[in-house]
Design an enzyme around this catalytic site. Sequence first.
Site, PDB file in Angstrom:
ATOM      1  CG  ASN A 110      -1.785   1.250   1.311  1.00  0.00           C
ATOM      2  OD1 ASN A 110      -2.345   1.660   0.287  1.00  0.00           O
ATOM      3  ND2 ASN A 110      -1.920   1.849   2.487  1.00  0.00           N
TER       4      ASN A 110
ATOM      5  CG  HIS B  69      -0.832   5.798   4.762  1.00  0.00           C
ATOM      6  ND1 HIS B  69      -2.206   5.762   4.794  1.00  0.00           N
ATOM      7  CD2 HIS B  69      -0.458   6.625   5.762  1.00  0.00           C
ATOM      8  CE1 HIS B  69      -2.635   6.523   5.789  1.00  0.00           C
ATOM      9  NE2 HIS B  69      -1.588   7.062   6.392  1.00  0.00           N
TER      10      HIS B  69
ATOM     11  CB  SER C 229       4.838   5.316   4.395  1.00  0.00           C
ATOM     12  OG  SER C 229       5.161   6.368   5.273  1.00  0.00           O
TER      13      SER C 229
ATOM     14  CG  ASP D 250      -3.066   3.022   6.904  1.00  0.00           C
ATOM     15  OD1 ASP D 250      -2.963   2.465   5.799  1.00  0.00           O
ATOM     16  OD2 ASP D 250      -3.911   3.903   7.138  1.00  0.00           O
TER      17      ASP D 250
HETATM   18  N1  NHR Z   1      -6.731  -3.085   4.884  1.00  0.00           N
HETATM   19  C1  NHR Z   1      -5.973  -3.647   5.820  1.00  0.00           C
HETATM   20  N2  NHR Z   1      -6.441  -4.740   6.409  1.00  0.00           N
HETATM   21  N3  NHR Z   1      -4.753  -3.167   6.184  1.00  0.00           N
HETATM   22  C2  NHR Z   1      -4.297  -2.042   5.611  1.00  0.00           C
HETATM   23  O1  NHR Z   1      -3.111  -1.581   5.992  1.00  0.00           O
HETATM   24  C3  NHR Z   1      -5.076  -1.379   4.620  1.00  0.00           C
HETATM   25  C4  NHR Z   1      -6.310  -1.943   4.285  1.00  0.00           C
HETATM   26  C5  NHR Z   1      -7.135  -1.314   3.338  1.00  0.00           C
HETATM   27  C6  NHR Z   1      -6.756  -0.132   2.755  1.00  0.00           C
HETATM   28  C7  NHR Z   1      -5.225   1.798   2.579  1.00  0.00           C
HETATM   29  C8  NHR Z   1      -5.406   2.829   3.722  1.00  0.00           C
HETATM   30  C9  NHR Z   1      -4.610   4.113   3.462  1.00  0.00           C
HETATM   31  O2  NHR Z   1      -3.557   4.096   2.840  1.00  0.00           O
HETATM   32  C10 NHR Z   1      -5.539   0.453   3.125  1.00  0.00           C
HETATM   33  C11 NHR Z   1      -4.691  -0.170   4.034  1.00  0.00           C
HETATM   34  C12 NHR Z   1      -9.162   3.239   3.706  1.00  0.00           C
HETATM   35  C13 NHR Z   1      -9.421   3.573   5.014  1.00  0.00           C
HETATM   36  C14 NHR Z   1     -10.839   3.805   5.515  1.00  0.00           C
HETATM   37  O3  NHR Z   1     -11.051   4.236   6.629  1.00  0.00           O
HETATM   38  C15 NHR Z   1      -8.357   3.669   5.914  1.00  0.00           C
HETATM   39  C16 NHR Z   1      -7.076   3.404   5.463  1.00  0.00           C
HETATM   40  C17 NHR Z   1      -6.821   3.069   4.136  1.00  0.00           C
HETATM   41  C18 NHR Z   1      -7.886   2.998   3.259  1.00  0.00           C
HETATM   42  N4  NHR Z   1     -11.885   3.504   4.676  1.00  0.00           N
HETATM   43  C19 NHR Z   1     -13.298   3.627   4.984  1.00  0.00           C
HETATM   44  C20 NHR Z   1     -13.907   2.230   5.255  1.00  0.00           C
HETATM   45  O4  NHR Z   1     -14.914   2.201   5.987  1.00  0.00           O
HETATM   46  C21 NHR Z   1     -14.080   4.206   3.831  1.00  0.00           C
HETATM   47  C22 NHR Z   1     -13.613   5.556   3.413  1.00  0.00           C
HETATM   48  C23 NHR Z   1     -14.178   5.963   2.042  1.00  0.00           C
HETATM   49  O5  NHR Z   1     -14.817   5.177   1.359  1.00  0.00           O
HETATM   50  O6  NHR Z   1     -13.897   7.108   1.659  1.00  0.00           O
HETATM   51  O7  NHR Z   1     -13.426   1.228   4.716  1.00  0.00           O
HETATM   52  O8  NHR Z   1      -5.010   5.183   3.994  1.00  0.00           O
HETATM   53  C1  GAR Z   2      -3.008   8.981  -2.905  1.00  0.00           C
HETATM   54  O1  GAR Z   2      -2.555  10.140  -2.277  1.00  0.00           O
HETATM   55  C2  GAR Z   2      -2.909   7.799  -1.948  1.00  0.00           C
HETATM   56  O2  GAR Z   2      -1.764   7.841  -1.144  1.00  0.00           O
HETATM   57  C3  GAR Z   2      -4.135   8.027  -1.128  1.00  0.00           C
HETATM   58  O3  GAR Z   2      -5.126   8.445  -2.035  1.00  0.00           O
HETATM   59  C4  GAR Z   2      -4.513   9.066  -3.164  1.00  0.00           C
HETATM   60  C5  GAR Z   2      -4.912   8.329  -4.425  1.00  0.00           C
HETATM   61  O4  GAR Z   2      -4.536   9.026  -5.555  1.00  0.00           O
HETATM   62  N1  GAR Z   2      -4.534   6.815  -0.482  1.00  0.00           N
HETATM   63  C6  GAR Z   2      -5.355   6.827   0.553  1.00  0.00           C
HETATM   64  O5  GAR Z   2      -5.718   7.855   1.087  1.00  0.00           O
HETATM   65  C7  GAR Z   2      -5.804   5.474   1.000  1.00  0.00           C
HETATM   66  N2  GAR Z   2      -6.716   5.636   2.084  1.00  0.00           N
HETATM   67  P1  GAR Z   2      -4.631   8.348  -6.996  1.00  0.00           P
HETATM   68  O6  GAR Z   2      -5.988   7.698  -7.117  1.00  0.00           O
HETATM   69  O7  GAR Z   2      -4.501   9.505  -7.945  1.00  0.00           O
HETATM   70  O8  GAR Z   2      -3.513   7.363  -7.127  1.00  0.00           O
END
Ligand code: NHR
Ligand code: GAR
Length: 221
Positions: free
Chosen positions: A114, A116, A143, A152
């Site tokens: 991922n 982040h 990261s 994360d």
């Molecule tokens: N899943 C796991 N198990 N572990 C990780 O490290 C993950 C993952 C899924 C996605 C990306 C992460 C980021 O880079 C990621 C890492 C979505 C949310 C979130 O709160 C948090 C972190 C990340 C991605 N999502 C909400 C939910 O209820 C919905 C938010 C929306 O739809 O806008 O899933 O930040």
């Molecule tokens: C990027 O900044 C990525 O790091 C972030 O969303 C953007 C996606 O951009 N990811 C998250 O926030 C995951 N929760 P992109 O669609 O243009 O690649």
Amino acid sequence: MQAAPVDKPRILVLASGSGTNLQALIESTRERDYPGEIVAVGSNRPQSFALERAAQAGIETFTVDHTRFESREAFDAELRRQMEGYQPDLVVLAGFMRILTPELVRAFQGRMLNVHPSLLPKYRGLNTHQRAIEAGDLVHGVSVHFVTEDLDGGPVIARAEVEVRPDDSPETLAERVLQQEHILYPIVVRWFCEGRLQLAGQDRILFDGQPMPTVMTLPAS
Ligand code: NHR
Ligand code: GAR
């Protein structure tokens, strides 16, 4: 004599948004003799521009619309079924916005990355740019980490720093972080495809077979 053709690692990208990270990866994998191949792009959002970018590049796409499922478990079961159909060696989350269940993560453990938008371990979760500004941070960044069940919280492979400017808004800061994502993510994905990166257990990374002494971090320019 020609070397026998070797199967390249099969990369599956999951994205929810505009897909600029996907675009950077598509361009990177077009380099001559690239050691991997993007075989599919999946999204939870039918309107994700990432799907168009993939189609434009001739890459197969699929959508599993999370709003059509009653539970996270049901959504993930279908997502996993579709993913496994492509037999990926590597799953790349590129702006994928759905938290994944432990079952799905375990199925791809050690094979899922991922990107982040923060300098982990700071600011897991969402709204990272705003949180960095509110905290008065002078340095922010991005990261790349192995995905584990800990949101994360999987071990960080590499980071890139971005200076926070006094007049930054979350949007202006996000834009400069995104530029670094486009540099950093293709580097790490290439390392994985070259077989240089391994997840050992839940929280250790091996690089060329050796434990990484520190997190590699590109300084702000
Ligand atoms: N899943 C796991 N198990 N572990 C990780 O490290 C993950 C993952 C899924 C996605 C990306 C992460 C980021 O880079 C990621 C890492 C979505 C949310 C979130 O709160 C948090 C972190 C990340 C991605 N999502 C909400 C939910 O209820 C919905 C938010 C929306 O739809 O806008 O899933 O930040
Ligand atoms: C990027 O900044 C990525 O790091 C972030 O969303 C953007 C996606 O951009 N990811 C998250 O926030 C995951 N929760 P992109 O669609 O243009 O690649």
